[in-house]
Motif scaffolding. Structure first.
Motif, PDB file in Angstrom:
ATOM      1  N   ILE A  39       5.200  -1.125 -12.671  1.00  0.00           N
ATOM      2  CA  ILE A  39       6.502  -1.804 -12.671  1.00  0.00           C
ATOM      3  C   ILE A  39       6.772  -2.399 -11.294  1.00  0.00           C
ATOM      4  N   VAL A  40       6.519  -1.623 -10.246  1.00  0.00           N
ATOM      5  CA  VAL A  40       6.711  -2.115  -8.880  1.00  0.00           C
ATOM      6  C   VAL A  40       5.831  -3.333  -8.632  1.00  0.00           C
ATOM      7  N   ALA A  41       4.562  -3.267  -9.053  1.00  0.00           N
ATOM      8  CA  ALA A  41       3.644  -4.388  -8.838  1.00  0.00           C
ATOM      9  C   ALA A  41       4.145  -5.652  -9.521  1.00  0.00           C
ATOM     10  N   ARG A  42       4.624  -5.499 -10.763  1.00  0.00           N
ATOM     11  CA  ARG A  42       5.093  -6.671 -11.513  1.00  0.00           C
ATOM     12  C   ARG A  42       6.393  -7.225 -10.948  1.00  0.00           C
ATOM     13  N   GLU A  43       7.350  -6.336 -10.697  1.00  0.00           N
ATOM     14  CA  GLU A  43       8.665  -6.786 -10.243  1.00  0.00           C
ATOM     15  C   GLU A  43       8.606  -7.373  -8.830  1.00  0.00           C
ATOM     16  N   ALA A  44       7.778  -6.798  -7.973  1.00  0.00           N
ATOM     17  CA  ALA A  44       7.649  -7.292  -6.605  1.00  0.00           C
ATOM     18  C   ALA A  44       6.634  -8.428  -6.494  1.00  0.00           C
TER      19      ALA A  44
ATOM     20  N   ALA B 298       0.843  -1.195   0.000  1.00  0.00           N
ATOM     21  CA  ALA B 298       0.000   0.000   0.000  1.00  0.00           C
ATOM     22  C   ALA B 298       0.877   1.244   0.000  1.00  0.00           C
ATOM     23  N   LEU B 299       0.503   2.227  -0.819  1.00  0.00           N
ATOM     24  CA  LEU B 299       1.227   3.490  -0.944  1.00  0.00           C
ATOM     25  C   LEU B 299       0.259   4.624  -0.643  1.00  0.00           C
ATOM     26  N   ASP B 300       0.556   5.412   0.386  1.00  0.00           N
ATOM     27  CA  ASP B 300      -0.431   6.344   0.922  1.00  0.00           C
ATOM     28  C   ASP B 300       0.248   7.664   1.301  1.00  0.00           C
ATOM     29  N   PRO B 301      -0.148   8.807   0.662  1.00  0.00           N
ATOM     30  CA  PRO B 301      -1.065   8.978  -0.461  1.00  0.00           C
ATOM     31  C   PRO B 301      -0.303   9.184  -1.771  1.00  0.00           C
ATOM     32  N   MET B 302      -1.033   9.174  -2.871  1.00  0.00           N
ATOM     33  CA  MET B 302      -0.445   9.336  -4.199  1.00  0.00           C
ATOM     34  C   MET B 302       0.365  10.623  -4.330  1.00  0.00           C
ATOM     35  N   VAL B 303      -0.170  11.729  -3.834  1.00  0.00           N
ATOM     36  CA  VAL B 303       0.462  13.033  -4.057  1.00  0.00           C
ATOM     37  C   VAL B 303       1.873  13.087  -3.469  1.00  0.00           C
ATOM     38  N   SER B 304       2.137  12.295  -2.438  1.00  0.00           N
ATOM     39  CA  SER B 304       3.459  12.319  -1.811  1.00  0.00           C
ATOM     40  C   SER B 304       4.501  11.564  -2.623  1.00  0.00           C
ATOM     41  N   LEU B 305       4.074  10.765  -3.603  1.00  0.00           N
ATOM     42  CA  LEU B 305       4.970   9.857  -4.315  1.00  0.00           C
ATOM     43  C   LEU B 305       5.548  10.443  -5.588  1.00  0.00           C
ATOM     44  N   ILE B 306       5.081  11.637  -5.973  1.00  0.00           N
ATOM     45  CA  ILE B 306       5.426  12.160  -7.294  1.00  0.00           C
ATOM     46  C   ILE B 306       6.256  13.432  -7.172  1.00  0.00           C
ATOM     47  N   SER B 307       7.000  13.725  -8.239  1.00  0.00           N
ATOM     48  CA  SER B 307       7.904  14.876  -8.240  1.00  0.00           C
ATOM     49  C   SER B 307       7.344  16.057  -9.020  1.00  0.00           C
ATOM     50  N   SER B 308       6.121  15.915  -9.523  1.00  0.00           N
ATOM     51  CA  SER B 308       5.529  16.986 -10.323  1.00  0.00           C
ATOM     52  C   SER B 308       4.032  17.035 -10.032  1.00  0.00           C
ATOM     53  N   GLY B 309       3.339  17.972 -10.664  1.00  0.00           N
ATOM     54  CA  GLY B 309       1.911  18.124 -10.427  1.00  0.00           C
ATOM     55  C   GLY B 309       1.111  16.911 -10.866  1.00  0.00           C
ATOM     56  N   GLU B 310      -0.091  16.765 -10.290  1.00  0.00           N
ATOM     57  CA  GLU B 310      -0.911  15.591 -10.584  1.00  0.00           C
ATOM     58  C   GLU B 310      -2.044  15.884 -11.567  1.00  0.00           C
TER      59      GLU B 310
ATOM     60  N   VAL C 185       3.338  -8.294  -6.305  1.00  0.00           N
ATOM     61  CA  VAL C 185       2.365  -7.979  -5.260  1.00  0.00           C
ATOM     62  C   VAL C 185       1.177  -7.234  -5.861  1.00  0.00           C
ATOM     63  N   ALA C 186       0.069  -7.249  -5.125  1.00  0.00           N
ATOM     64  CA  ALA C 186      -1.045  -6.359  -5.430  1.00  0.00           C
ATOM     65  C   ALA C 186      -0.743  -5.015  -4.794  1.00  0.00           C
ATOM     66  N   VAL C 187      -0.848  -3.942  -5.566  1.00  0.00           N
ATOM     67  CA  VAL C 187      -0.554  -2.603  -5.052  1.00  0.00           C
ATOM     68  C   VAL C 187      -1.859  -1.830  -4.885  1.00  0.00           C
ATOM     69  N   MET C 188      -2.018  -1.200  -3.720  1.00  0.00           N
ATOM     70  CA  MET C 188      -3.134  -0.285  -3.497  1.00  0.00           C
ATOM     71  C   MET C 188      -2.573   1.114  -3.276  1.00  0.00           C
ATOM     72  N   VAL C 189      -2.973   2.047  -4.123  1.00  0.00           N
ATOM     73  CA  VAL C 189      -2.558   3.445  -3.992  1.00  0.00           C
ATOM     74  C   VAL C 189      -3.721   4.237  -3.416  1.00  0.00           C
ATOM     75  N   VAL C 190      -3.439   4.994  -2.374  1.00  0.00           N
ATOM     76  CA  VAL C 190      -4.454   5.840  -1.747  1.00  0.00           C
ATOM     77  C   VAL C 190      -4.388   7.222  -2.383  1.00  0.00           C
ATOM     78  N   ASP C 191      -5.549   7.744  -2.782  1.00  0.00           N
ATOM     79  CA  ASP C 191      -5.577   9.035  -3.462  1.00  0.00           C
ATOM     80  C   ASP C 191      -6.714   9.883  -2.904  1.00  0.00           C
ATOM     81  N   HIS C 192      -6.585  11.179  -3.069  1.00  0.00           N
ATOM     82  CA  HIS C 192      -7.610  12.107  -2.593  1.00  0.00           C
ATOM     83  C   HIS C 192      -8.623  12.385  -3.704  1.00  0.00           C
ATOM     84  N   SER C 193      -9.854  12.541  -3.309  1.00  0.00           N
ATOM     85  CA  SER C 193     -10.897  12.912  -4.270  1.00  0.00           C
ATOM     86  C   SER C 193     -11.097  14.421  -4.253  1.00  0.00           C
TER      87      SER C 193
END
Length: 211
Positions: free
Chosen positions: A157-162, A130-142, A164-172
């Motif tokens: 890529i992370v999901a395939r290489e690791a 799980a990656l929480d939240p999306m906005v913290s993971l990026i280097s540019s605007g969303e 795993v099932a990936v869940m990204v948390v994002d704001h509405s």
């Protein structure tokens, strides 16, 4: 042809990406921990069949103590053994690593951080990240579709290489009037490319009187 490798009902699929989107305060992070707690024991959650597995959770907003408090409360509510559950979950906060999947703008893959995540999930029993939240993971605007399509490619890529099932948390987006955002993936903040690049999109909303 192998069957799809669902790790939890129709919520988590190995090597693919789920996004859960919700406004602030709707308990997105608590949902992630609740899913991880159920996976730790192989307990079905909310009617969704669940495969037992270890989890890695990165939360950029809550430190380890706060994540542990929430996990302890979840275990208390469901009568789970906290120590047994906690031993199956690797919690990571921003104090350990200020995780960025991309760097620069326009973005490029941040190799060392992507490799960190893949290594964090290296245990063969780990099947959920799980990656929480999306906005913290990026280097540019969303808000740019091309940019966010690239970011989602990095997540995949992370999901395939690791493996795993990936869940990204994002704001509405902020709700407009009384209209419900439940079940509406277009309620996600920023570029629509995020939703279209995910395999599964969930919305989380506070229950109304009608609900």
């Amino acid at each position: 042809i192998p069957a799809r490798d669902w790790r939890m009902g129709r919520l988590l699929l190995r090597e693919l990406v789920t996004i859960v989107t919700a406004p602030g305060g709707a308990s997105k992070s608590t949902l992630v921990l609740t899913i991880a707690a159920h996976k730790a024991l192989g307990r079905d959650f909310a009617g969704f069949p669940t495969k037992k597995g270890k989890s890695v959770i990165y939360n950029a907003e809550d430190d380890l103590l706060e994540q542990s408090r929430r996990l302890n409360a979840i275990c208390s509510f469901y009568s789970f053994d906290f120590e047994e559950v906690a031993s199956q979950i690797y919690l990571i906060d921003r104090n350990a690593i200020n995780l960025k999947l991309t760097e620069n703008s326009p973005p490029v893959l941040h190799g060392s951080h992507v490799n960190f995540l893949i290594q964090a999930c290296a245990d063969p029993e780990c099947d959920f990240l799980a990656l929480d939240p999306m906005v913290s993971l990026i280097s540019s605007g969303e808000d740019d579709n091309q940019t966010m399509d690239y970011v989602m490619d990095v997540v995949k890529i992370v999901a395939r290489e690791a493996k795993v099932a990936v869940m990204v948390v994002d704001h509405s987006k902020k709700p407009q009037g009384s209209a419900s955002q439940a079940g509406d993936m277009s309620s996600m903040r920023g570029a629509s490319a995020k939703a279209y690049a995910a395999r599964i999109v969930l919305t989380l909303t506070t229950a109304s009187e009608a609900d």
